[in-house]
Design a protein around this motif. Structure first.
Motif, PDB file in Angstrom:
ATOM      1  N   ALA A   1       9.093   2.488 -21.080  1.00  0.00           N
ATOM      2  CA  ALA A   1      10.702   2.493 -21.773  1.00  0.00           C
ATOM      3  C   ALA A   1      11.525   1.414 -21.889  1.00  0.00           C
ATOM      4  N   GLN A   2      11.781   0.392 -23.141  1.00  0.00           N
ATOM      5  CA  GLN A   2      12.577  -0.024 -23.378  1.00  0.00           C
ATOM      6  C   GLN A   2      13.939  -0.205 -24.666  1.00  0.00           C
ATOM      7  N   THR A   3      12.576   0.012 -25.438  1.00  0.00           N
ATOM      8  CA  THR A   3      13.336   0.365 -26.479  1.00  0.00           C
ATOM      9  C   THR A   3      14.101   1.337 -26.684  1.00  0.00           C
TER      10      THR A   3
ATOM     11  N   HIS B   1      19.073  -0.193 -29.708  1.00  0.00           N
ATOM     12  CA  HIS B   1      18.873  -0.931 -29.648  1.00  0.00           C
ATOM     13  C   HIS B   1      17.540  -1.793 -29.999  1.00  0.00           C
ATOM     14  N   GLY B   2      16.530  -2.095 -30.078  1.00  0.00           N
ATOM     15  CA  GLY B   2      15.166  -2.681 -30.353  1.00  0.00           C
ATOM     16  C   GLY B   2      15.380  -4.323 -29.672  1.00  0.00           C
ATOM     17  N   THR B   3      15.312  -5.045 -30.409  1.00  0.00           N
ATOM     18  CA  THR B   3      15.514  -6.533 -30.437  1.00  0.00           C
ATOM     19  C   THR B   3      15.967  -7.027 -29.720  1.00  0.00           C
TER      20      THR B   3
ATOM     21  N   TRP C   1      10.816   5.140 -28.661  1.00  0.00           N
ATOM     22  CA  TRP C   1       8.934   5.126 -29.302  1.00  0.00           C
ATOM     23  C   TRP C   1       8.535   5.065 -28.004  1.00  0.00           C
ATOM     24  N   PRO C   2       8.529   4.687 -26.771  1.00  0.00           N
ATOM     25  CA  PRO C   2       8.137   4.463 -26.070  1.00  0.00           C
ATOM     26  C   PRO C   2       6.217   5.491 -26.232  1.00  0.00           C
ATOM     27  N   GLY C   3       5.513   4.567 -26.445  1.00  0.00           N
ATOM     28  CA  GLY C   3       4.419   5.088 -26.458  1.00  0.00           C
ATOM     29  C   GLY C   3       4.084   6.526 -24.800  1.00  0.00           C
TER      30      GLY C   3
ATOM     31  N   ASN D   1       4.197   9.029 -28.966  1.00  0.00           N
ATOM     32  CA  ASN D   1       5.910   8.883 -29.048  1.00  0.00           C
ATOM     33  C   ASN D   1       6.683   9.486 -28.746  1.00  0.00           C
TER      34      ASN D   1
ATOM     35  N   ALA E   1       2.215  -1.243 -38.246  1.00  0.00           N
ATOM     36  CA  ALA E   1       3.023  -1.284 -36.475  1.00  0.00           C
ATOM     37  C   ALA E   1       3.526  -1.975 -35.689  1.00  0.00           C
TER      38      ALA E   1
ATOM     39  N   THR F   1       6.005  -4.729 -36.349  1.00  0.00           N
ATOM     40  CA  THR F   1       7.179  -4.362 -35.460  1.00  0.00           C
ATOM     41  C   THR F   1       7.493  -3.954 -34.158  1.00  0.00           C
ATOM     42  N   TYR F   2       6.561  -3.486 -33.639  1.00  0.00           N
ATOM     43  CA  TYR F   2       6.355  -3.222 -32.069  1.00  0.00           C
ATOM     44  C   TYR F   2       6.547  -4.734 -30.899  1.00  0.00           C
TER      45      TYR F   2
ATOM     46  N   GLY G   1       7.797  -6.874 -30.076  1.00  0.00           N
ATOM     47  CA  GLY G   1       8.622  -7.799 -31.274  1.00  0.00           C
ATOM     48  C   GLY G   1       8.885  -7.816 -32.078  1.00  0.00           C
ATOM     49  N   GLU G   2       9.968  -7.937 -33.375  1.00  0.00           N
ATOM     50  CA  GLU G   2       9.473  -7.670 -34.597  1.00  0.00           C
ATOM     51  C   GLU G   2       9.680  -9.035 -35.371  1.00  0.00           C
TER      52      GLU G   2
ATOM     53  N   LEU H   1      11.804 -16.169 -35.665  1.00  0.00           N
ATOM     54  CA  LEU H   1      12.929 -17.279 -35.835  1.00  0.00           C
ATOM     55  C   LEU H   1      12.729 -17.699 -33.813  1.00  0.00           C
TER      56      LEU H   1
HETATM   57  C1  LIG Z   1       4.682   2.106 -33.177  1.00  0.00           C
HETATM   58  C2  LIG Z   1       5.760   1.733 -31.975  1.00  0.00           C
HETATM   59  C3  LIG Z   1       5.572   2.156 -30.989  1.00  0.00           C
HETATM   60  C4  LIG Z   1       6.086   1.366 -30.790  1.00  0.00           C
HETATM   61  N1  LIG Z   1       6.014   1.576 -28.934  1.00  0.00           N
HETATM   62  C5  LIG Z   1       6.932   1.060 -28.091  1.00  0.00           C
HETATM   63  C6  LIG Z   1       7.087   0.964 -26.437  1.00  0.00           C
HETATM   64  O1  LIG Z   1       5.520   1.673 -26.230  1.00  0.00           O
HETATM   65  N2  LIG Z   1       7.807   1.203 -25.679  1.00  0.00           N
HETATM   66  C7  LIG Z   1       8.842   0.723 -25.872  1.00  0.00           C
HETATM   67  O2  LIG Z   1       9.965   0.271 -25.349  1.00  0.00           O
HETATM   68  N3  LIG Z   1       9.312   0.227 -27.642  1.00  0.00           N
HETATM   69  C8  LIG Z   1       8.286   0.741 -28.429  1.00  0.00           C
HETATM   70  N4  LIG Z   1       8.632   0.831 -29.382  1.00  0.00           N
HETATM   71  C9  LIG Z   1      10.066   0.074 -30.317  1.00  0.00           C
HETATM   72  C10 LIG Z   1       9.527  -1.599 -31.016  1.00  0.00           C
HETATM   73  O3  LIG Z   1       9.288  -2.190 -29.378  1.00  0.00           O
HETATM   74  C11 LIG Z   1      10.787  -1.511 -32.008  1.00  0.00           C
HETATM   75  O4  LIG Z   1      11.012  -1.338 -32.406  1.00  0.00           O
HETATM   76  C12 LIG Z   1      10.795  -3.371 -32.136  1.00  0.00           C
HETATM   77  O5  LIG Z   1      10.927  -4.350 -31.255  1.00  0.00           O
HETATM   78  C13 LIG Z   1      11.801  -3.559 -33.330  1.00  0.00           C
HETATM   79  O6  LIG Z   1      13.332  -3.659 -32.849  1.00  0.00           O
HETATM   80  P1  LIG Z   1      14.099  -2.493 -33.161  1.00  0.00           P
HETATM   81  O7  LIG Z   1      13.757  -0.967 -33.882  1.00  0.00           O
HETATM   82  O8  LIG Z   1      15.291  -2.454 -32.927  1.00  0.00           O
HETATM   83  O9  LIG Z   1      14.343  -3.630 -35.200  1.00  0.00           O
HETATM   84  P2  LIG Z   1      15.470  -3.928 -35.659  1.00  0.00           P
HETATM   85  O10 LIG Z   1      16.321  -4.825 -34.405  1.00  0.00           O
HETATM   86  O11 LIG Z   1      16.795  -3.293 -35.466  1.00  0.00           O
HETATM   87  O12 LIG Z   1      15.154  -4.909 -36.897  1.00  0.00           O
HETATM   88  C14 LIG Z   1      15.499  -3.828 -38.281  1.00  0.00           C
HETATM   89  C15 LIG Z   1      15.761  -5.647 -38.881  1.00  0.00           C
HETATM   90  O13 LIG Z   1      17.407  -6.114 -37.937  1.00  0.00           O
HETATM   91  C16 LIG Z   1      16.230  -7.661 -38.482  1.00  0.00           C
HETATM   92  N5  LIG Z   1      16.630  -8.512 -37.397  1.00  0.00           N
HETATM   93  C17 LIG Z   1      17.221  -8.073 -36.000  1.00  0.00           C
HETATM   94  N6  LIG Z   1      17.959  -8.777 -35.517  1.00  0.00           N
HETATM   95  C18 LIG Z   1      17.540 -10.057 -36.197  1.00  0.00           C
HETATM   96  C19 LIG Z   1      18.401 -11.502 -36.028  1.00  0.00           C
HETATM   97  N7  LIG Z   1      18.434 -11.771 -34.103  1.00  0.00           N
HETATM   98  N8  LIG Z   1      18.313 -12.015 -36.464  1.00  0.00           N
HETATM   99  C20 LIG Z   1      17.359 -11.710 -37.941  1.00  0.00           C
HETATM  100  N9  LIG Z   1      17.090 -10.939 -38.479  1.00  0.00           N
HETATM  101  C21 LIG Z   1      17.506  -9.952 -37.238  1.00  0.00           C
HETATM  102  C22 LIG Z   1      14.953  -7.563 -38.351  1.00  0.00           C
HETATM  103  O14 LIG Z   1      14.176  -8.709 -38.972  1.00  0.00           O
HETATM  104  C23 LIG Z   1      14.463  -6.254 -38.758  1.00  0.00           C
HETATM  105  O15 LIG Z   1      14.384  -6.941 -40.360  1.00  0.00           O
HETATM  106  C24 LIG Z   1       7.436   0.843 -30.753  1.00  0.00           C
HETATM  107  C25 LIG Z   1       7.440   0.480 -32.171  1.00  0.00           C
HETATM  108  C26 LIG Z   1       6.780   1.488 -32.433  1.00  0.00           C
HETATM  109  C27 LIG Z   1       7.280   1.112 -34.570  1.00  0.00           C
END
Ligand SMILES: Cc1cc2nc3c(=O)[nH]c(=O)nc-3n(C[C@H](O)[C@H](O)[C@H](O)COP(=O)(O)OP(=O)(O)OC[C@H]3O[C@@H](n4cnc5c(N)ncnc54)[C@H](O)[C@@H]3O)c2cc1C
Ligand SMILES: *[C@@H]1O[C@H](CO)[C@@H](O)[C@H](O)[C@H]1NC(C)=O
Ligand SMILES: *[C@@H]1O[C@H](CO)[C@@H](O)[C@H](O)[C@H]1NC(C)=O
Ligand SMILES: *[C@@H]1O[C@H](CO)[C@@H](O)[C@H](O)[C@H]1NC(C)=O
Length: 554
Positions: free
Chosen positions: A38-40, A44-46, A77-79, A138, A317, A320-321, A323-324, A330
């Motif tokens: 459980a991180q995201t 905030h995710g990224t 989000w965590p599976g 999730n 998917a 996205t997961y 690391g977007e 980048l």
């Molecule tokens: C099916 C699925 C399973 C998942 N499972 C897990 C899990 O088990 N555990 C867990 O912890 N998480 C999980 N996740 C979460 C997933 O790791 C995050 O959704 C993912 O890291 C993207 O982060 P975010 O959602 O914050 O996207 P954001 O960072 O908000 O991205 C949105 C947009 O902003 C852009 N952006 C963001 N930052 C920058 C930057 N610095 N420069 C340029 N562009 C940028 C991106 O490119 C993107 O276009 C899961 C997600 C999915 C879809």
């Protein structure tokens, strides 16, 4: 269970101290507990540093207090989190003695091991329907001043002592280990998903007959339309390219990890850089090629029972997961720019980036595998150089580095993708050539055809870049186009055999269109008849709504 094995257990192995591993790993391996990662969070995710969940150390009780201070602090989000897991690794901001030490992992029990009820102070649930992964469970997770013992913090790297003293990690980069591991695995996952998509679409294309190009002949198999081959054979070839690249990346990962355990982190940045761009490019290619497989099956490809829509949901998917994709590209770009600057000062570069410093004049173009691979390296090096000049120019004009980076980022992403393509092309070629020595000549020949097809396909896809950065000329491009079309024809007789060779069982494909026996139409009808909507010939809705409506009584 996927997250238990792919993230929970690897995190324990990578980040728990030896004593903690002794306590938790056997329980996790024997499935006495089920965990997730459980991180995201909602907010905030990224941006990891933006995570809001807090773990505040209380030296009086030698406990951490986990808290979700805001709505956006909820994990999301965590599976397996919603109803399956009873433990999880929680990534939280560590506070001790009034100081924030940044995000750290904690192992946390969230449900009673007997009743499975959420523990008091834990708010956990399911996040709702998604594009795919309906069964992934999730979840969301919040904490209300939930207390866990001090040894819940995974302390292989950083530590908090009993009195609250924070001991920094010896190798701060070590915490990236699990993320890199997963990205390495994802490249191989993409090879697998592409093999599934290619199997379904190619088998269906062998069964499906459509149109009469010649009035006196029967309708051909759609697999014999060259446009269909163009859509499908690249998926087949890409599956092999990604499998081979995934194996190569795995070997690199194992080597880097070995060095890490003896305290040498020198090769980690290169692995991180190459894993990021390979994850991004292979997931994006896999998603778009699976979608091309779906479209290549016409209307029936849109049936859920074909499995292709589900496969698309699963594959996309991965963009996205873990690391977007843009963010990952980048990250690689940052490494490429650094490498360029380092190389310009005459310092040696890591093996995957060394080609950037090739200062020889642009050679005469050659329409060979080696010629095309060398061309892709030129493209990548040219794009990196272009980025570096733009950034330098902006910085000289007084722009801050961050702003210059942002303003160059479209080009940086393109440079990173070009680098990734160069790595995949070179790896696919080198590894297949190496393996071919041990294969039968006919098998080696077919694999070489796939390498050839893959390479020429991408040369034609990126012809604009090649025209910009190499000496390729119009007639070379025309010749490549011809090579490509010849290859489609050569590969055609083996296509069904090649997908059979993936050896995917019907139960795994779960597809009306992709089963081995080709009973496509029978299966489509059988699945349709299973629909509960077909249980009665007239539903009550007819009497309640349709009939009154038609009689104007509504
Ligand atoms: C099916 C699925 C399973 C998942 N499972 C897990 C899990 O088990 N555990 C867990 O912890 N998480 C999980 N996740 C979460 C997933 O790791 C995050 O959704 C993912 O890291 C993207 O982060 P975010 O959602 O914050 O996207 P954001 O960072 O908000 O991205 C949105 C947009 O902003 C852009 N952006 C963001 N930052 C920058 C930057 N610095 N420069 C340029 N562009 C940028 C991106 O490119 C993107 O276009 C899961 C997600 C999915 C879809
Ligand atoms: C990025 O650059 C563009 C163009 O100069 C600018 O409009 C935008 O505000 C910048 N974004 C960030 C996050 O700095
Ligand atoms: C897919 O699997 C489900 C569940 O086992 C089964 O009911 C269904 O018939 C399968 N579909 C196909 C097309 O194999
Ligand atoms: C008939 O209609 C009712 C009410 O809409 C619905 O609940 C039920 O599932 C329908 N049954 C079938 C077999 O379509």
């Amino acid at each position: 269970m996927a997250l238990h094995f792919s993230m929970f257990l690897p995190t324990l192995l990578g980040q728990a101290s030896p004593e903690q591993q002794e306590k938790w790993v056997p329980r996790a391996v024997n499935m006495e507990i089920i965990g997730t990662y459980a991180q995201t969070e909602l907010g905030h995710g990224t941006f990891l540093r933006g995570l809001e969940t807090t773990a505040t150390y209380d030296p009086n009780t030698e406990e951490f207090v986990l808290n979700s201070p805001t709505l956006t602090a909820y994990k999301w989000w965590p599976g397996g989190l919603a109803h399956t897991a009873n433990h999880c690794v929680v990534v939280a901001q560590l506070h001790s003695k009034g100081v924030n030490h940044g995000v750290h992992p904690f192992i946390v029990q969230i449900r009673d091991e007997d009743t499975h009820m959420p523990l008091p102070g834990v708010k956990v649930g399911e996040i709702g329907p998604k594009l795919s992964f309906s069964t992934a469970n999730n979840g969301f997770l919040g904490f209300d001043n939930f207390r866990v013992p001090r040894d819940s913090m995974l302390m292989k790297n950083a530590q908090v002592l009993k009195d609250g003293t924070y001991v920094k990690s010896r190798l701060s980069k070590l915490t990236y280990g699990t993320m890199v591991f997963i990205r390495v695995m994802i490249v191989t996952d993409m090879a697998y998903y592409l093999s599934v998509g290619a199997t379904i679409a190619i088998r269906y294309s062998a069964v499906r007959h459509q149109s009469k190009p010649k009035e006196n002949e029967p309708e051909p198999q759609i697999l014999d339309y060259v446009t269909q081959q163009h859509k499908l054979f690249i998926a087949l070839a890409s599956s092999h390219a990604f499998r081979v690249t995934g194996q190569w990346l795995w070997t690199t990962f194992v080597r880097v990890n070995k060095a890490l355990t003896s305290g040498n982190a020198d090769t980690l940045p290169e692995l991180h850089a190459v894993a990021c761009c390979l994850k991004a490019v292979t997931t994006r290619d896999a998603a778009s090629m699976v979608e091309a497989c779906r479209m290549s099956c016409g209307g029936h490809g849109y049936m859920t029972s074909s499995y292709l829509p589900i496969l698309y949901g699963i594959t996309t998917a991965a963009c996205t997961y873990e690391g977007e994709n843009t963010v990952l590209l980048l990250q690689t770009a940052r490494s490429l720019v650094k490498a360029w600057q380092k190389g310009s000062k005459g310092k040696p570069l890591s093996p995957t980036e060394a080609y950037l410093m090739d200062k020889s004049p642009v050679p005469k173009w050659e329409n060979t595998l080696d010629g095309i691979i060398a061309g892709f390296r030129r493209v990548s090096a040219g794009k990196v150089q272009d980025c570096v000049s733009k950034i330098d120019k902006l910085v000289k004009m007084g722009t801050s580095y961050e702003d210059a980076w942002n303003q160059t980022s479209v080009r940086l992403v393109a440079a990173s993708e070009a680098h990734s393509r160069a790595v995949i092309l070179a790896t696919f070629r080198a590894e297949v050539s190496r393996a071919a020595a041990a294969l039968s000549p006919p098998l080696a020949r077919v694999l070489h055809q796939l390498v050839h097809l893959y390479t020429v396909y991408w040369a034609l896809e990126r012809v604009g870049d090649l025209l910009l950065y190499t000496s390729i000329a119009e007639r070379d491009v025309q010749e490549l186009q011809q090579q490509y079309e010849d290859l489609l024809q050569k590969i055609r007789p083996n296509t069904v055999g090649l997908v059979d060779a993936f050896d995917l069982r019907d139960e795994i494909l779960n597809s009306t269109l992709g089963a081995y026996d080709g009973r496509v139409y029978e299966r489509l009808m059988e699945e349709a008849l299973k629909s509960p909507l077909n249980a009665e010939p007239v539903n009550q809705s007819f009497h309640k709504y349709l009939k009154p409506f038609m009689q104007g009584k509504l």
